[in-house]
Design an enzyme around this catalytic site. Structure first.
Site, PDB file in Angstrom:
ATOM      1  N   ALA A 112       0.782  -1.242   0.000  1.00 48.78           N
ATOM      2  CA  ALA A 112       0.000   0.000   0.000  1.00 48.78           C
ATOM      3  C   ALA A 112       0.810   1.286   0.000  1.00 48.78           C
ATOM      4  CB  ALA A 112      -0.932   0.001   1.202  1.00 48.78           C
ATOM      5  N   ALA A 113       2.044   1.246   0.514  1.00 43.71           N
ATOM      6  CA  ALA A 113       2.758   2.506   0.760  1.00 43.71           C
ATOM      7  C   ALA A 113       3.294   3.112  -0.540  1.00 43.71           C
ATOM      8  CB  ALA A 113       3.913   2.242   1.718  1.00 43.71           C
ATOM      9  N   PRO A 114       3.286   4.457  -0.657  1.00 39.34           N
ATOM     10  CA  PRO A 114       2.951   5.463   0.351  1.00 39.34           C
ATOM     11  C   PRO A 114       1.467   5.856   0.419  1.00 39.34           C
ATOM     12  CG  PRO A 114       3.828   6.547  -1.578  1.00 39.34           C
ATOM     13  CD  PRO A 114       3.854   5.074  -1.871  1.00 39.34           C
ATOM     14  N   SER A 116      -1.059   6.124  -2.247  1.00 38.86           N
ATOM     15  CA  SER A 116      -1.801   6.822  -3.318  1.00 38.86           C
ATOM     16  C   SER A 116      -3.132   6.119  -3.584  1.00 38.86           C
ATOM     17  CB  SER A 116      -0.995   6.829  -4.615  1.00 38.86           C
ATOM     18  OG  SER A 116       0.296   7.296  -4.379  1.00 38.86           O
ATOM     19  N   ASP A 178      -0.814  -3.945  -5.735  1.00 36.34           N
ATOM     20  CA  ASP A 178      -0.071  -2.999  -6.569  1.00 36.34           C
ATOM     21  C   ASP A 178       1.406  -3.363  -6.347  1.00 36.34           C
ATOM     22  OD1 ASP A 178       0.181  -0.753  -8.265  1.00 36.34           O
ATOM     23  OD2 ASP A 178       0.643   0.519  -6.539  1.00 36.34           O
ATOM     24  N   CYS A 231       3.704  -1.137 -12.783  1.00 36.95           N
ATOM     25  CA  CYS A 231       4.051  -0.068 -13.736  1.00 36.95           C
ATOM     26  C   CYS A 231       5.264  -0.518 -14.550  1.00 36.95           C
ATOM     27  CB  CYS A 231       4.285   1.262 -13.022  1.00 36.95           C
ATOM     28  SG  CYS A 231       5.609   1.241 -11.818  1.00 36.95           S
TER      29      CYS A 231
HETATM   30  C1  LIG Z   1       4.449  -0.063  -6.344  1.00 29.35           C
HETATM   31  S1  LIG Z   1       4.772   0.212  -4.660  1.00 29.35           S
HETATM   32  C2  LIG Z   1       3.152   0.463  -4.026  1.00 29.35           C
HETATM   33  C3  LIG Z   1       2.601   1.838  -4.273  1.00 29.35           C
HETATM   34  C4  LIG Z   1       1.281   2.059  -3.532  1.00 29.35           C
HETATM   35  N1  LIG Z   1       0.292   1.048  -3.870  1.00 29.35           N
HETATM   36  C5  LIG Z   1       0.677   3.423  -3.825  1.00 29.35           C
HETATM   37  O1  LIG Z   1      -0.228   3.518  -4.655  1.00 29.35           O
HETATM   38  O2  LIG Z   1       1.114   4.392  -3.197  1.00 29.35           O
HETATM   39  C6  LIG Z   1       5.124  -1.382  -4.076  1.00 29.35           C
HETATM   40  C7  LIG Z   1       5.196  -1.486  -2.574  1.00 29.35           C
HETATM   41  O3  LIG Z   1       5.357  -2.857  -2.245  1.00 29.35           O
HETATM   42  C8  LIG Z   1       6.115  -2.950  -1.074  1.00 29.35           C
HETATM   43  N2  LIG Z   1       6.608  -4.347  -1.012  1.00 29.35           N
HETATM   44  C9  LIG Z   1       7.675  -4.892  -1.622  1.00 29.35           C
HETATM   45  N3  LIG Z   1       7.741  -6.211  -1.367  1.00 29.35           N
HETATM   46  C10 LIG Z   1       6.668  -6.499  -0.583  1.00 29.35           C
HETATM   47  C11 LIG Z   1       6.180  -7.688   0.030  1.00 29.35           C
HETATM   48  N4  LIG Z   1       6.807  -8.842  -0.145  1.00 29.35           N
HETATM   49  N5  LIG Z   1       5.060  -7.611   0.781  1.00 29.35           N
HETATM   50  C12 LIG Z   1       4.431  -6.432   0.966  1.00 29.35           C
HETATM   51  N6  LIG Z   1       4.847  -5.272   0.430  1.00 29.35           N
HETATM   52  C13 LIG Z   1       5.950  -5.314  -0.345  1.00 29.35           C
HETATM   53  C14 LIG Z   1       7.168  -1.887  -1.224  1.00 29.35           C
HETATM   54  O4  LIG Z   1       7.677  -1.512   0.033  1.00 29.35           O
HETATM   55  C15 LIG Z   1       6.382  -0.772  -1.906  1.00 29.35           C
HETATM   56  O5  LIG Z   1       5.901   0.142  -0.961  1.00 29.35           O
END
Ligand SMILES: C[S@@+](CC[C@H](N)C(=O)[O-])C[C@H]1O[C@@H](n2cnc3c(N)ncnc32)[C@H](O)[C@@H]1O
Length: 306
Positions: A112-114, A116, A178, A231
């Site tokens: 989910a982070a950050p 959006s 995502d 993306c």
């Molecule tokens: C594309 S970003 C998400 C952007 C977010 N959905 C937004 O719209 O702001 C991918 C996220 O996945 C997290 N991530 C990476 N590996 C992960 C895992 N195994 N489990 C959960 N989160 C993970 C990363 O820390 C990152 O914040």
């Protein structure tokens, strides 16, 4: 002719020369008006106009505006600090529109982070849905919490798990994945030849993405929806991941009407043939959407054990 690292995709990216050329252009900048806090959009439009920033409504996507000039430091404005606006690219709205969140549902945002998409889900449901916003990184969760606070959102619980191991419990109505990805869709080259948004990673991203999507599917109720988005253009992080799920679980890919130009998921890549249902996935290209490259699969969980 522009040279990009995407020659391997020449066979499937439409109008490859226009695509390559578009990577030399700066990325348009967009904001979303946060209607949970900003009840009169004129307040934002006039406030930003006084600072020399002009907004053009993106009619296809609710609440989104293109700003000009693109390079303006929008994150330093009063409107930003007050939580009236959130800088967000238009493609990033599409997974949320595909999820079609409704008040009263329970929704898991697995990566989910950050925030959006979490915050857009809250906005689309007038903050009347329970969202569990998960991420494996605490620093990024901190940014998410601060964003939600600024935007005035209350209906979100945060958790910090590796998504592949998110605890099983009462099933969610909907899950958004995502996924972490190679970010190829954000690739741009400046006039000075500087490459923007290129990510080098040694991680086996497809393995992580498959683990996340499988877990997301197991966490949603029968008949519930999982949206998988990235993306990146890379079929190994897109179609191959969805193909992996279809081979293991009773799932249906929904054919959606997205509000931006898209192309069907690929039938094959490098001699590897994908499940024919994958054509219902959608690919988005920067020269057609004036945004970043994107991939979305909208998946329904069917009954049965697969
Ligand atoms: C594309 S970003 C998400 C952007 C977010 N959905 C937004 O719209 O702001 C991918 C996220 O996945 C997290 N991530 C990476 N590996 C992960 C895992 N195994 N489990 C959960 N989160 C993970 C990363 O820390 C990152 O914040």
């Amino acid at each position: 002719m522009v040279t990009t690292p995407f020659e391997a995709y020449r066979s499937f990216i439409p109008d490859f020369e226009a695509f390559s050329q578009s990577l030399l252009e700066p990325l348009p900048m967009y904001i979303r008006i946060n209607r949970l806090k900003c009840l009169r959009e004129e307040r934002v439009i006039n406030g930003l106009a006084q600072k020399g920033v002009h907004l053009r409504s993106v009619t296809e996507i609710p609440d989104f505006y293109e700003i000009s000039p693109w390079g303006f430091p929008i994150g330093t404005t009063e409107e930003y600090y007050l939580g009236y606006i959130y800088p967000q690219t238009i493609n990033s709205a599409l997974p949320v529109l595909a999820l079609n969140p409704q008040p009263g549902e329970t929704i898991l945002d697995l990566c989910a982070a950050p925030g959006s998409k979490t915050s857009y889900i809250a906005q689309r449901t007038e903050d009347r849905t329970l969202i569990v916003a998960n991420d494996k990184r605490i620093d990024r969760l901190t940014a998410l919490v601060s964003n939600l606070k600024r935007l005035g959102i209350t209906g979100v619980v945060t958790t910090q798990y590796r998504g592949e191991m998110f605890p099983m419990g009462p099933p969610f109505d909907k899950v958004l994945v995502d996924a972490p990805c190679s970010g190829e869709g954000r690739y741009r080259i400046t006039k000075e030849g500087e490459v923007l948004y290129r990510k080098e990673t040694r991680t086996d991203l497809p393995a992580i993405q498959k683990g996340l999507l499988l877990r997301a599917f197991d966490l949603v109720k029968t008949g519930g929806i999982v949206v998988y988005s990235t993306c990146t253009f890379n079929p190994l992080e897109n179609e191959a991941v969805v193909d992996y799920l279809l081979n293991r679980r009773p799932a249906e890919i929904l054919k959606m009407d997205y509000p931006l130009p898209s192309h069907p998921g690929l039938k094959e890549f490098n001699g590897r043939v994908f499940d024919s249902r994958i054509s219902h996935c959608a690919r988005f290209y920067p020269h057609e959407t004036h945004s970043v490259g994107f991939f979305i699969a909208t998946i329904r969980r069917l009954s049965g054990s697969g």
